[in-house]
Enzyme design. Structure first.
Site, PDB file in Angstrom:
ATOM      1  CG  ASP A  79     -58.233 -55.371 -70.193  1.00 21.34           C
ATOM      2  OD1 ASP A  79     -58.677 -55.706 -69.082  1.00 21.34           O
ATOM      3  OD2 ASP A  79     -58.654 -55.860 -71.254  1.00 21.34           O
ATOM      4  CE1 TYR A 106     -65.562 -63.602 -70.309  1.00 26.98           C
ATOM      5  CE2 TYR A 106     -63.653 -63.118 -71.668  1.00 26.98           C
ATOM      6  CZ  TYR A 106     -64.317 -63.025 -70.466  1.00 26.98           C
ATOM      7  OH  TYR A 106     -63.744 -62.361 -69.418  1.00 26.98           O
ATOM      8  CE  LYS A 155     -61.746 -62.394 -67.216  1.00 30.71           C
ATOM      9  NZ  LYS A 155     -61.214 -61.007 -67.187  1.00 30.71           N
TER      10      LYS A 155
END
Length: 288
Positions: free
Chosen positions: A48, A167, A197
């Site tokens: 992406d 994150y 992730k």
């Protein structure tokens, strides 16, 4: 009543029980998880970056890159919705994930990820799963947290898995701090994600805390491209820590031989090879 359970009425009686509907929804979600992984392990290649970085190496001819990495062993590729027609003919029956938010490096703040698609639109363009990025600890955390909760609720109505890119990022946060990363992955689980992730803490010992912070399958981001040895050792350390795989972009699609590096990474994740064995199998020089 859970959001993915529906009561269907037939006259004055329930035509289907809650538990039957729940099983149907769970069967759909599980079958789609199997399309983006193999036996509970995941090798996803996010592509992406055309939104974030522009048409960089590996993305101009995205058709050839998708073909190479899926032939090399990637379980799934991940893109924004608009390039779906370029992905499907070239993914060699592998999984497809549509990313739902984004930002650019030339905009005012890269951490300010904005919605770019919806669950319904991802389904229309043939997605097996959706993904959503949240920067935990940033100024945009409250909005992104709300949106992730909404995405998981809506996706699960349709039996669509959600990959949360969670994150630890903020003005007072070190991105490799295992405590902060552990908080980020736990937040993803709490908000209903199916796979998470996150960034790598740098070594297997510290990353075990991250993996133990959630019951979700944890996969790591790859970051900018390193040497073949660095990539293979990062993947091996991740798996040694008990993670479920990787979601690596630039390390794979910007490689001079995307098929070969994909073969090496797949060998570590799916065949439990050492970093050295994997590179030898893929015929890649360690320090290139």
């Amino acid at each position: 009543m859970p959001s993915n359970v529906y009561r269907i009425r037939n006259g004055n009686k329930d035509g289907l029980t809650q538990i039957h509907i729940t099983k149907l929804m769970d069967a759909g979600l599980q079958s789609r998880l199997e399309r983006i992984g193999t036996d509970g392990r995941y090798f996803v290649v996010p592509m992406d970056h055309g939104v974030t970085l522009g048409p960089v190496k590996g993305l101009k001819d995205i058709e050839s890159t998708v073909d190479a990495i899926t032939r090399g062993g990637a379980d799934a590729v991940l893109t924004q919705k608009g390039v779906a027609p370029r992905v499907h003919p070239n993914k060699n029956t592998k999984g497809f994930i549509v990313h739902l938010n984004g930002s650019t490096v030339i905009g005012p703040d890269e951490d300010d990820k904005r919605l770019t698609s919806s669950v319904e639109e991802a389904i229309r363009v043939g997605a097996d799963a959706v993904s959503f990025h949240i920067n935990v600890g940033s100024n945009y955390e409250p909005t992104q947290m709300t949106q992730l909760g909404e995405v998981t609720e809506k996706a699960h109505r349709f039996g669509i898995p959600v990959l949360a890119m969670a994150y630890a990022r903020g003005p007072d946060i070190a991105g490799d701090d295992p405590e902060a990363i552990g908080h980020a992955v736990r937040l993803a689980e709490e908000l209903g994600a199916d796979v998470v992730k996150t960034g790598y803490s740098g070594d297997a010992d510290s990353f075990r805390h991250v993996v133990e912070s959630t019951r979700l399958p944890v996969v790591i981001a790859g970051g900018s491209k390193g040497t073949n040895r660095q990539t293979a050792e990062m993947v091996r350390g991740t798996m040694d820590a008990g993670a479920a795989g990787v979601s690596m972009g630039r390390s794979i699609f910007q490689h001079d031989d995307p098929e070969a590096i994909s073969r090496a990474v797949s060998a570590i994740i799916h065949d439990d090879r050492s970093a050295e064995e994997a590179l030898e199998l893929a015929e890649l020089a360690p320090d290139e």
